[in-house]
Write a protein that holds these residues in place. Structure first.
Motif, PDB file in Angstrom:
ATOM      1  N   ILE A  58       0.862  -1.180   0.000  1.00 36.96           N
ATOM      2  CA  ILE A  58       0.000   0.000   0.000  1.00 36.96           C
ATOM      3  C   ILE A  58       0.896   1.226   0.000  1.00 36.96           C
ATOM      4  N   CYS A  59       0.663   2.124  -0.961  1.00 37.62           N
ATOM      5  CA  CYS A  59       1.395   3.380  -1.047  1.00 37.62           C
ATOM      6  C   CYS A  59       0.394   4.515  -0.896  1.00 37.62           C
ATOM      7  N   THR A  60       0.717   5.458  -0.047  1.00 37.00           N
ATOM      8  CA  THR A  60      -0.200   6.557   0.209  1.00 37.00           C
ATOM      9  C   THR A  60       0.550   7.875   0.304  1.00 37.00           C
ATOM     10  N   THR A  61      -0.167   8.949   0.093  1.00 33.25           N
ATOM     11  CA  THR A  61       0.417  10.292   0.206  1.00 33.25           C
ATOM     12  C   THR A  61      -0.018  10.977   1.491  1.00 33.25           C
ATOM     13  N   ALA A  62      -0.718  10.264   2.356  1.00 31.58           N
ATOM     14  CA  ALA A  62      -1.239  10.849   3.595  1.00 31.58           C
ATOM     15  C   ALA A  62      -0.924   9.917   4.770  1.00 31.58           C
ATOM     16  N   THR A  63      -1.165  10.402   5.961  1.00 34.56           N
ATOM     17  CA  THR A  63      -0.892   9.638   7.178  1.00 34.56           C
ATOM     18  C   THR A  63      -1.713   8.352   7.194  1.00 34.56           C
ATOM     19  N   PHE A  64      -1.083   7.272   7.629  1.00 35.12           N
ATOM     20  CA  PHE A  64      -1.706   5.948   7.618  1.00 35.12           C
ATOM     21  C   PHE A  64      -1.720   5.370   9.026  1.00 35.12           C
ATOM     22  N   GLY A  65      -2.867   4.836   9.453  1.00 38.44           N
ATOM     23  CA  GLY A  65      -2.958   4.098  10.713  1.00 38.44           C
ATOM     24  C   GLY A  65      -3.162   4.937  11.952  1.00 38.44           C
ATOM     25  N   ILE A  66      -3.790   6.099  11.807  1.00 39.00           N
ATOM     26  CA  ILE A  66      -4.050   6.905  13.005  1.00 39.00           C
ATOM     27  C   ILE A  66      -5.198   6.295  13.785  1.00 39.00           C
ATOM     28  N   GLY A  67      -5.316   6.700  15.040  1.00 40.78           N
ATOM     29  CA  GLY A  67      -6.461   6.268  15.827  1.00 40.78           C
ATOM     30  C   GLY A  67      -6.087   5.298  16.917  1.00 40.78           C
ATOM     31  N   SER A  68      -6.912   4.284  17.056  1.00 42.48           N
ATOM     32  CA  SER A  68      -6.795   3.366  18.183  1.00 42.48           C
ATOM     33  C   SER A  68      -5.572   2.465  18.059  1.00 42.48           C
ATOM     34  N   SER A  69      -5.372   1.694  19.091  1.00 39.40           N
ATOM     35  CA  SER A  69      -4.248   0.757  19.112  1.00 39.40           C
ATOM     36  C   SER A  69      -4.677  -0.605  18.577  1.00 39.40           C
ATOM     37  N   ARG A  70      -5.635  -0.615  17.694  1.00 36.25           N
ATOM     38  CA  ARG A  70      -6.232  -1.840  17.162  1.00 36.25           C
ATOM     39  C   ARG A  70      -5.196  -2.687  16.416  1.00 36.25           C
ATOM     40  N   GLU A  71      -4.689  -3.700  17.066  1.00 33.17           N
ATOM     41  CA  GLU A  71      -3.715  -4.603  16.454  1.00 33.17           C
ATOM     42  C   GLU A  71      -4.309  -5.353  15.268  1.00 33.17           C
ATOM     43  N   GLN A  72      -5.621  -5.538  15.281  1.00 33.28           N
ATOM     44  CA  GLN A  72      -6.279  -6.243  14.181  1.00 33.28           C
ATOM     45  C   GLN A  72      -6.148  -5.485  12.858  1.00 33.28           C
ATOM     46  N   ALA A  73      -5.899  -4.185  12.909  1.00 32.70           N
ATOM     47  CA  ALA A  73      -5.682  -3.428  11.670  1.00 32.70           C
ATOM     48  C   ALA A  73      -4.469  -3.976  10.936  1.00 32.70           C
ATOM     49  N   VAL A  74      -3.446  -4.318  11.672  1.00 25.56           N
ATOM     50  CA  VAL A  74      -2.229  -4.872  11.071  1.00 25.56           C
ATOM     51  C   VAL A  74      -2.433  -6.332  10.676  1.00 25.56           C
ATOM     52  N   SER A  75      -2.967  -7.142  11.575  1.00 24.40           N
ATOM     53  CA  SER A  75      -3.112  -8.574  11.269  1.00 24.40           C
ATOM     54  C   SER A  75      -4.060  -8.802  10.100  1.00 24.40           C
ATOM     55  N   SER A  76      -5.070  -7.968   9.940  1.00 28.96           N
ATOM     56  CA  SER A  76      -5.993  -8.133   8.812  1.00 28.96           C
ATOM     57  C   SER A  76      -5.319  -7.754   7.492  1.00 28.96           C
ATOM     58  N   LEU A  77      -4.463  -6.732   7.496  1.00 27.83           N
ATOM     59  CA  LEU A  77      -3.715  -6.378   6.285  1.00 27.83           C
ATOM     60  C   LEU A  77      -2.765  -7.500   5.889  1.00 27.83           C
ATOM     61  N   LEU A  78      -2.069  -8.049   6.859  1.00 26.86           N
ATOM     62  CA  LEU A  78      -1.164  -9.174   6.577  1.00 26.86           C
ATOM     63  C   LEU A  78      -1.931 -10.356   5.993  1.00 26.86           C
ATOM     64  N   ALA A  79      -3.076 -10.660   6.589  1.00 23.61           N
ATOM     65  CA  ALA A  79      -3.881 -11.785   6.099  1.00 23.61           C
ATOM     66  C   ALA A  79      -4.431 -11.517   4.704  1.00 23.61           C
ATOM     67  N   ALA A  80      -4.625 -10.248   4.357  1.00 27.85           N
ATOM     68  CA  ALA A  80      -5.101  -9.886   3.021  1.00 27.85           C
ATOM     69  C   ALA A  80      -3.992 -10.010   1.975  1.00 27.85           C
ATOM     70  N   GLY A  81      -2.743 -10.127   2.430  1.00 29.00           N
ATOM     71  CA  GLY A  81      -1.617 -10.276   1.511  1.00 29.00           C
ATOM     72  C   GLY A  81      -0.693  -9.076   1.446  1.00 29.00           C
ATOM     73  N   VAL A  82      -1.008  -8.027   2.198  1.00 23.65           N
ATOM     74  CA  VAL A  82      -0.185  -6.821   2.173  1.00 23.65           C
ATOM     75  C   VAL A  82       1.152  -7.115   2.849  1.00 23.65           C
ATOM     76  N   LYS A  83       2.235  -6.830   2.138  1.00 23.62           N
ATOM     77  CA  LYS A  83       3.594  -7.082   2.645  1.00 23.62           C
ATOM     78  C   LYS A  83       4.192  -5.837   3.290  1.00 23.62           C
ATOM     79  N   ALA A  84       3.792  -4.651   2.772  1.00 24.85           N
ATOM     80  CA  ALA A  84       4.379  -3.403   3.259  1.00 24.85           C
ATOM     81  C   ALA A  84       3.403  -2.252   3.043  1.00 24.85           C
ATOM     82  N   VAL A  85       3.604  -1.205   3.834  1.00 21.78           N
ATOM     83  CA  VAL A  85       2.875   0.049   3.665  1.00 21.78           C
ATOM     84  C   VAL A  85       3.919   1.151   3.605  1.00 21.78           C
ATOM     85  N   ILE A  86       3.806   2.001   2.584  1.00 18.12           N
ATOM     86  CA  ILE A  86       4.712   3.137   2.431  1.00 18.12           C
ATOM     87  C   ILE A  86       3.878   4.395   2.538  1.00 18.12           C
TER      88      ILE A  86
END
Length: 174
Positions: A58-86
């Motif tokens: 995932i490549c973005t031009t804005a801030t990514f992952g603000i908000g809660s400490s929801r660990e599931q945000a990361v584990s769900s991206l990994l399970a979807a196949g996302v290897k990296a976020v830039i």
């Protein structure tokens, strides 16, 4: 050298919260990350979850992952196949959770990669290359962070080190 090559770019050009990544209602419905992965970005980009494949970035031009400490945000991206976020910036807790779980989170601005482009990331040198530009530099992650990614996250790294320490301890017994 840790070089991630031929990652497909997925563009998301807006500020993204952890609730945007995985809506809170699913956090309490499922514990299996593969079930959560079916719902990533559901509220803001319906249908996007089904288009991810292993090795996407995932490549973005804005801030990514603000908000809660929801660990599931990361584990769900990994399970979807996302290897990296830039991204030019991350929510601090998301950033730490990402590395702890083995998702590569790179702070880099001015990455001019379009949806569907392929890029390569050299983690040790701190460089991203792609078809539309030569190199975008970023601060390389520490050796510890590279170890965490290589082992699949912090917990697998700790388990490995404890096993190694136990084996060494067993070797010292008379």
């Amino acid at each position: 050298m840790i070089n991630l090559g031929l990652l497909r770019v997925r563009r998301i050009d807006r500020v993204i919260s952890t609730d945007d990544i995985i809506p809170g209602r699913y956090k309490h419905m499922f514990t299996d990350p593969s079930e959560l992965a079916k719902h990533v970005f559901e509220n803001i980009f319906p249908g996007l979850a089904g288009t991810f494949r292993q090795g996407d970035v995932i490549c973005t031009t804005a801030t990514f992952g603000i908000g809660s400490s929801r660990e599931q945000a990361v584990s769900s991206l990994l399970a979807a196949g996302v290897k990296a976020v830039i991204s030019p910036g991350f929510g601090r807790i998301f950033f730490r959770n990402a590395w702890n779980l083995g998702l590569i989170a790179i702070e880099a601005a001015n990455l001019h990669a379009a949806e569907g482009d392929t890029i390569s990331i050299d983690l040790e040198a701190g460089g991203i290359t792609g078809a539309s530009q030569t190199v975008v530099s970023f601060a390389p992650p520490s050796e510890r962070m590279l170890e965490m990614v290589a082992e699949g996250g912090l917990l697998p790294l700790v388990v490995k080190r404890l096993a190694q320490a136990g084996a060494q301890h067993e070797g010292r017994r008379p």
